[in-house]
Enzyme design. Structure first.
Site, short mmCIF file in Angstrom:
data_model
loop_
_atom_site.label_atom_id
_atom_site.label_comp_id
_atom_site.label_asym_id
_atom_site.label_seq_id
_atom_site.Cartn_x
_atom_site.Cartn_y
_atom_site.Cartn_z
N ASP A 11 0.87 -1.17 0.00
CA ASP A 11 0.00 0.00 0.00
C ASP A 11 0.91 1.23 0.00
O ASP A 11 2.13 1.11 0.24
CB ASP A 11 -0.88 -0.02 1.24
CG ASP A 11 -1.62 1.27 1.45
OD1 ASP A 11 -2.33 1.71 0.52
OD2 ASP A 11 -1.48 1.86 2.54
N ASP A 13 -0.17 5.18 1.07
CA ASP A 13 -0.43 6.08 2.21
C ASP A 13 -0.54 5.29 3.51
O ASP A 13 -1.33 4.35 3.63
CB ASP A 13 -1.73 6.86 1.98
CG ASP A 13 -1.63 7.85 0.84
OD1 ASP A 13 -0.62 8.58 0.78
OD2 ASP A 13 -2.55 7.90 0.00
#
Length: 231
Positions: A11, A13
């Site tokens: 991922d 953020d």
């Protein structure tokens, strides 16, 4: 030590970069502009980080019309870009991220990204952090349904040719972990991002990462490579 995983999907953020403050500022500006919503707390907005913008606005503005939510999405993109262009936002890498990525690459591990950000937003983040050449595949909300739908990971597996059982999804939200489980891959939860340990535990991650360099022994990277990732 042999590698346990050939492909690691990250991922963005809350996992690679610490971007919550900028997300909260942009979200509150857009919510006020489009829906007259009073400022929300960091915790409230952090709860939807990882979803696509449209999905996030549906949670944050449950009573609003689709038109209002679309307005909020457009306002978010405008405010985030304005703040970033003005130097008012910072999205630093979490400690040890670059060294960890370097160690994984030296061992021949394939790296990919699966994020709820737009492709434009992801490319901007990678460019700002000089990470453009690190990831073989970049999957965003422009390419697939919002997490936790497995499509992002399924497309990454198809593009790289790696098997699900040799693939690890690394993320800081339940959306990341549930996406990984839905796609049939193993998952690693980072504890320094947007969702807390208790919430993440409900998604039954296979591994826990207190800091990013903890990923290296999970993958099976040699000690000599791991040493450089501890800083």
């Amino acid at each position: 030590m042999s590698l346990r995983y050939d492909l690691v999907i990250f991922d963005c953020d809350g996992t690679l970069v610490d971007s919550l403050d900028g997300i909260v500022r942009s979200a509150n500006l857009s919510l006020a502009e489009a829906g007259g919503v009073s400022p929300l707390s960091h915790a409230c907005i952090a709860a939807v980080v990882g979803l696509s913008l449209h999905e996030a606005m549906a949670v944050l503005m449950p009573e609003a019309s689709e038109a209002r939510r679309d307005q909020a999405v457009a306002a978010y993109k405008s405010h985030y870009q304005r703040l970033a262009d003005g130097g008012e936002l910072t999205t630093p890498l979490f400690p040890g991220v670059r060294a960890t990525l370097d160690a994984l690459r030296r061992q021949g591990v394939t790296l990919a990204v699966a994020t709820g950000k737009s492709l434009r937003g992801l490319e901007r983040t990678l460019r700002e952090q000089s990470l453009e050449g690190y990831f073989m595949v970049r999957m965003t909300s422009d390419h697939a349904p919002s997490k936790p739908h497995p499509s992002m990971i399924e497309q990454i597996l198809a593009a790289t040719g790696h098997a699900p059982e040799r693939t690890l999804m690394v993320g800081d939200t339940v959306f990341d972990l549930d996406m990984g489980r839905n796609a049939g891959v193993r998952t690693a939860a980072v504890t320094f991002g947007c969702h807390g340990r208790e919430e993440l535990a409900g998604s039954r991650p296979d591994h826990w990462l207190e800091r990013m360099p903890d990923l290296l022994p999970v993958v099976g990277v040699a000690d000599s490579d791991a040493a450089g990732a501890l800083s």
